[in-house]
Scaffold this motif. Structure first.
Motif, mmCIF file in Angstrom:
data_model
loop_
_atom_site.group_PDB
_atom_site.id
_atom_site.type_symbol
_atom_site.label_atom_id
_atom_site.label_comp_id
_atom_site.label_asym_id
_atom_site.label_seq_id
_atom_site.Cartn_x
_atom_site.Cartn_y
_atom_site.Cartn_z
ATOM 1 N N GLU A 1 0.830 -1.196 0.000
ATOM 2 C CA GLU A 1 0.000 0.000 0.000
ATOM 3 C C GLU A 1 0.869 1.253 0.000
ATOM 4 O O GLU A 1 1.998 1.251 0.485
ATOM 5 N N VAL A 2 0.305 2.297 -0.545
ATOM 6 C CA VAL A 2 0.919 3.614 -0.507
ATOM 7 C C VAL A 2 0.001 4.511 0.303
ATOM 8 O O VAL A 2 -1.205 4.589 0.028
ATOM 9 N N LEU A 3 0.540 5.144 1.340
ATOM 10 C CA LEU A 3 -0.228 6.075 2.156
ATOM 11 C C LEU A 3 0.068 7.499 1.699
ATOM 12 O O LEU A 3 1.212 7.836 1.414
ATOM 13 N N MET A 4 -0.974 8.306 1.633
ATOM 14 C CA MET A 4 -0.836 9.713 1.251
ATOM 15 C C MET A 4 -1.392 10.579 2.366
ATOM 16 O O MET A 4 -2.488 10.314 2.864
ATOM 17 N N PHE A 5 -0.655 11.607 2.764
ATOM 18 C CA PHE A 5 -1.054 12.423 3.904
ATOM 19 C C PHE A 5 -0.693 13.876 3.650
ATOM 20 O O PHE A 5 0.420 14.189 3.228
#
Length: 324
Positions: free
Chosen positions: A171-175
């Protein structure tokens, strides 16, 4: 039989922007993503939740995780480890391509953070070698640290694979720390959609990152052959057809250099080919030590489609080169 074209089990990438309800287990707060107006109350995920432990970067710097890498930034977070020769290099290559698709302006406002999930092995020197191999640039930081600190970061970010690092999620988390907006996607999503979703984390860029017809930004490829769609989805992160080697070999003319039956077997079961000591597979592993062809779950018809597409693209490339 379902084709192997769909890599993401999340099913979010087509919708792009989502309402997230406690994406990290055990937290009751939420962040709203996907409108041009922010709600009157936004719960802060930042310093109140994210660890501010000391970590080390691939540049040899000692920094605080939240204060130095997250605070005030739009960040894209991934999980990797340097001894992985299959999926992790593909993830990094695809994220590099996503960064390029975002455009220079949007990419310059976005920071990438790749967290080692094997800190006992991944020294700053090993991370520096990996960063150099993928030409990550100044806005991308690889980090490692002591086991307790990395485990805390992983736990807080929802990466719970524990000791089974080979099973970690891609997964890639974006914040966005300013707006407290969180989102996540798969590293194997359509590159144009993933680039659009990252750009959408910036409210000032959100309108430009979407089209009324929901066509991914910078996704101008006309997928008029099933092999082309598969190549764009599964191969383009590591390979070109006539534009030189990336982290994997240039596939121009590969259908002339390799027997079609061998290509099909290698596409379907690359790990089996390595395990049985196939000389070509072994030679490729030595030539490209950063990555091994991962098992992509391709069916025989998928591999056939890819071979046909590679053959046609090689012919087209040769004809274009002859004219020019």
């Amino acid at each position: 039989m379902q084709r192997a074209l769909s890599f993401s089990s999340l099913g979010w990438q087509s919708a792009g922007l989502v309402l997230l309800a406690a994406i990290i287990g055990g937290v009751g707060a939420f962040a709203y993503v996907g409108t041009t107006e922010q709600p009157s109350t936004v719960f802060r995920w930042g310093k109140a939740y994210l660890p501010n432990v000391t970590v080390m970067t691939h540049r040899g710097q000692t920094v605080k995780f939240y204060d130095d890498l997250i605070a005030g930034k739009i960040v894209v977070i991934s999980f990797v480890y340097t001894s992985c020769k299959s999926v992790c290099p593909v993830v990094l290559s695809r994220l590099r391509d996503v960064r390029d698709q975002m455009g220079e302006s949007a990419a310059s406002r976005t920071h990438f953070v790749s967290i080692s999930i094997d800190p006992l092995t991944d020294t700053t020197e090993k991370l520096a070698q990996q960063a150099a191999a993928f030409d990550v640039g100044p806005n991308w930081t690889f980090i490692t640290g002591d086991l307790a600190s990395i485990d805390l970061i992983r736990y807080k970010l929802g990466e719970r694979s524990g000791a089974a690092i080979a099973l970690h999620k891609n997964e890639v988390l974006m914040f966005n720390d300013v707006t407290s907006a969180w989102s996540r996607d798969s590293a194997f999503s359509d590159l144009g959609v993933l680039a659009m979703n990252i750009r959408a984390m910036d409210p000032s860029d959100r309108a430009r990152a979407q089209r009324s017809d929901h066509t991914p930004l910078d996704s101008a490829v006309a997928l008029d052959h099933p092999g082309q769609a598969l190549f764009a989805k599964t191969c383009a992160g590591c390979h070109t057809i006539g534009d030189g080697s990336k982290v994997g070999p240039d596939l121009y003319g590969v259908t002339s250099r390799r027997d079609h039956d061998w290509l099909q077997r290698f596409m379907i079961s690359p790990e089996k080919m390595h395990a049985t000591g196939d000389p070509v597979a072994v030679a490729l592993a030595k030539q490209f030590p950063l990555i091994r062809m991962p098992s992509l779950g391709l069916a025989a018809e998928d591999a056939s489609d890819l071979i046909i597409y590679l053959e046609q693209r090689s012919v087209d490339h040769a004809a274009h080169a002859a004219v020019h």
